[in-house]
Design an enzyme around this catalytic site. Structure first.
Site, PDB file in Angstrom:
ATOM      1  N   ARG A 190       0.816  -1.222   0.000  1.00  0.00           N
ATOM      2  CA  ARG A 190       0.000   0.000   0.000  1.00  0.00           C
ATOM      3  C   ARG A 190       0.843   1.262   0.000  1.00  0.00           C
ATOM      4  NH1 ARG A 190      -2.995  -0.798   5.440  1.00  0.00           N
ATOM      5  NH2 ARG A 190      -0.835  -1.398   5.934  1.00  0.00           N
ATOM      6  N   GLU A 220       6.428   7.161  11.985  1.00  0.00           N
ATOM      7  CA  GLU A 220       6.252   8.220  12.979  1.00  0.00           C
ATOM      8  C   GLU A 220       7.378   9.212  12.775  1.00  0.00           C
ATOM      9  OE1 GLU A 220       6.467   5.995  16.587  1.00  0.00           O
ATOM     10  OE2 GLU A 220       4.352   5.413  16.534  1.00  0.00           O
ATOM     11  N   GLN A 257       3.661  26.463  16.550  1.00  0.00           N
ATOM     12  CA  GLN A 257       3.402  26.832  15.160  1.00  0.00           C
ATOM     13  C   GLN A 257       3.982  25.744  14.255  1.00  0.00           C
ATOM     14  OE1 GLN A 257       4.004  31.020  14.136  1.00  0.00           O
ATOM     15  NE2 GLN A 257       4.991  30.424  12.228  1.00  0.00           N
ATOM     16  N   ALA A 258       3.361  25.567  13.072  1.00  0.00           N
ATOM     17  CA  ALA A 258       3.886  24.652  12.058  1.00  0.00           C
ATOM     18  C   ALA A 258       3.991  25.411  10.740  1.00  0.00           C
ATOM     19  CB  ALA A 258       2.972  23.440  11.902  1.00  0.00           C
ATOM     20  N   ASN A 259       5.154  25.260  10.083  1.00  0.00           N
ATOM     21  CA  ASN A 259       5.408  25.975   8.834  1.00  0.00           C
ATOM     22  C   ASN A 259       5.745  24.977   7.726  1.00  0.00           C
ATOM     23  OD1 ASN A 259       5.389  28.350  10.448  1.00  0.00           O
ATOM     24  ND2 ASN A 259       7.581  28.140  10.813  1.00  0.00           N
ATOM     25  N   ARG A 281      17.516  28.871   1.977  1.00  0.00           N
ATOM     26  CA  ARG A 281      16.720  29.583   2.985  1.00  0.00           C
ATOM     27  C   ARG A 281      17.530  29.611   4.277  1.00  0.00           C
ATOM     28  NH1 ARG A 281      11.298  30.336   1.239  1.00  0.00           N
ATOM     29  NH2 ARG A 281      10.726  29.005  -0.526  1.00  0.00           N
ATOM     30  N   HIS A 298      18.992  31.582   9.655  1.00  0.00           N
ATOM     31  CA  HIS A 298      18.054  32.277  10.531  1.00  0.00           C
ATOM     32  C   HIS A 298      18.181  31.799  11.975  1.00  0.00           C
ATOM     33  CE1 HIS A 298      15.458  32.499   6.637  1.00  0.00           C
ATOM     34  NE2 HIS A 298      16.317  33.502   6.695  1.00  0.00           N
ATOM     35  N   LYS A 337      13.335  24.212  16.518  1.00  0.00           N
ATOM     36  CA  LYS A 337      12.708  23.733  15.282  1.00  0.00           C
ATOM     37  C   LYS A 337      12.896  22.230  15.149  1.00  0.00           C
ATOM     38  CE  LYS A 337      13.724  28.085  12.903  1.00  0.00           C
ATOM     39  NZ  LYS A 337      14.429  28.745  11.785  1.00  0.00           N
ATOM     40  N   HIS A 357      19.782  28.095  11.610  1.00  0.00           N
ATOM     41  CA  HIS A 357      19.328  27.045  10.693  1.00  0.00           C
ATOM     42  C   HIS A 357      19.270  27.574   9.262  1.00  0.00           C
ATOM     43  CE1 HIS A 357      15.968  24.783   8.681  1.00  0.00           C
ATOM     44  NE2 HIS A 357      16.734  23.790   9.076  1.00  0.00           N
ATOM     45  N   TYR A 368       8.259  22.402   9.281  1.00  0.00           N
ATOM     46  CA  TYR A 368       8.892  22.730  10.560  1.00  0.00           C
ATOM     47  C   TYR A 368       7.815  22.738  11.642  1.00  0.00           C
ATOM     48  CZ  TYR A 368      11.601  25.804   7.268  1.00  0.00           C
ATOM     49  OH  TYR A 368      12.281  26.361   6.221  1.00  0.00           O
ATOM     50  N   GLU A 416      13.616  38.031  15.259  1.00  0.00           N
ATOM     51  CA  GLU A 416      14.251  37.142  14.280  1.00  0.00           C
ATOM     52  C   GLU A 416      15.448  37.845  13.649  1.00  0.00           C
ATOM     53  OE1 GLU A 416      13.391  33.999  13.179  1.00  0.00           O
ATOM     54  OE2 GLU A 416      11.830  33.809  14.692  1.00  0.00           O
ATOM     55  N   ASP A 473      18.267  37.582   2.821  1.00  0.00           N
ATOM     56  CA  ASP A 473      19.349  36.743   3.327  1.00  0.00           C
ATOM     57  C   ASP A 473      20.717  37.245   2.875  1.00  0.00           C
ATOM     58  OD1 ASP A 473      17.605  35.121   4.713  1.00  0.00           O
ATOM     59  OD2 ASP A 473      17.454  33.617   3.141  1.00  0.00           O
TER      60      ASP A 473
END
Length: 202
Positions: A23, A28, A47-49, A59, A62, A72, A119, A132, A143, A170
């Site tokens: 399938r 996890e 929070q989730a990004n 990217r 940061h 993170k 990161h 994230y 930030e 950046d």
């Protein structure tokens, strides 16, 4: 699930066990209890990004002020990225050093980046989809960034990334030494004290 500390203290690679059949696959990709065993406390996720990047996109670098900082937990749901953890904690024995982990939709590893660490990643494929989980909501005033091309950091980008594509935000960010001189970087002793306070609450 296997968890390995990187060469940067307080950063971990997480390799999930995958269960495959006709399938598809099940795994996890985050377990608060297994991670808390090595981190010292459970993550208070706020929070989730998700970002989707074309090949060559960089990217980062940061990081956020500590306290409160923003830990993170990062994984790549589609495609592949090379993920970097950079130690910007002034006074740390590994200050200015970095480690990297390949995150992709094959091994489905994740990386945990503690508060006070910086990161970044570079996309190795088109439509590289990175998700994230983070311990605080975004706060622009807290930030900060470091130029990912700063030679004092010396990130090595693999050839499969192709031509790099960076945002002006950046590339306009200061270098590591400039950020340190401006007092933007977290202090090792203060960050360790913050970690201790989190562990005491658990």
């Amino acid at each position: 699930m296997k968890i390995r500390e990187l060469s940067i203290p307080d950063a971990f690679e997480v390799s999930p066990r995958q269960f495959r059949d006709d399938r598809g696959v099940f795994l996890e990709w985050y377990r608060f209890d297994r991670l808390s065993e090595v981190v010292g406390h459970a993550l208070d996720l706020r929070q989730a990004n998700t970002s989707v990047s074309r090949r060559g996109v960089v990217r980062g670098i940061h990081f956020a002020d500590v306290p409160v900082g923003q830990a993170k937990y990062v994984t790549c749901a589609n495609g592949a990225v090379l993920d970097y953890v950079i130690d910007v904690r002034v006074g740390s024995p590994t200050f200015g050093q970095w480690d990297s982990v390949l995150l992709d939709s094959v091994d489905r590893r994740a990386v945990y980046v503690a508060e006070g660490l910086a990161h970044a990643f570079v996309a190795l494929t088109d439509d590289a989809t990175v998700s994230y989980l983070v311990t605080d909501v975004f706060n622009a005033s807290r930030e900060h960034g470091i130029n990912p091309l700063d030679p004092d950091v010396g990130l090595v980008f693999p050839p499969e990334a192709g031509p790099l594509l960076l945002s002006s935000k950046d590339t306009d960010a200061p270098g590591l030494q400039e950020a340190a001189a401006a007092g933007l970087l977290p202090e090792w002793h203060a960050v360790r004290g913050f970690y201790d306070s989190l562990n005491e609450k658990s």
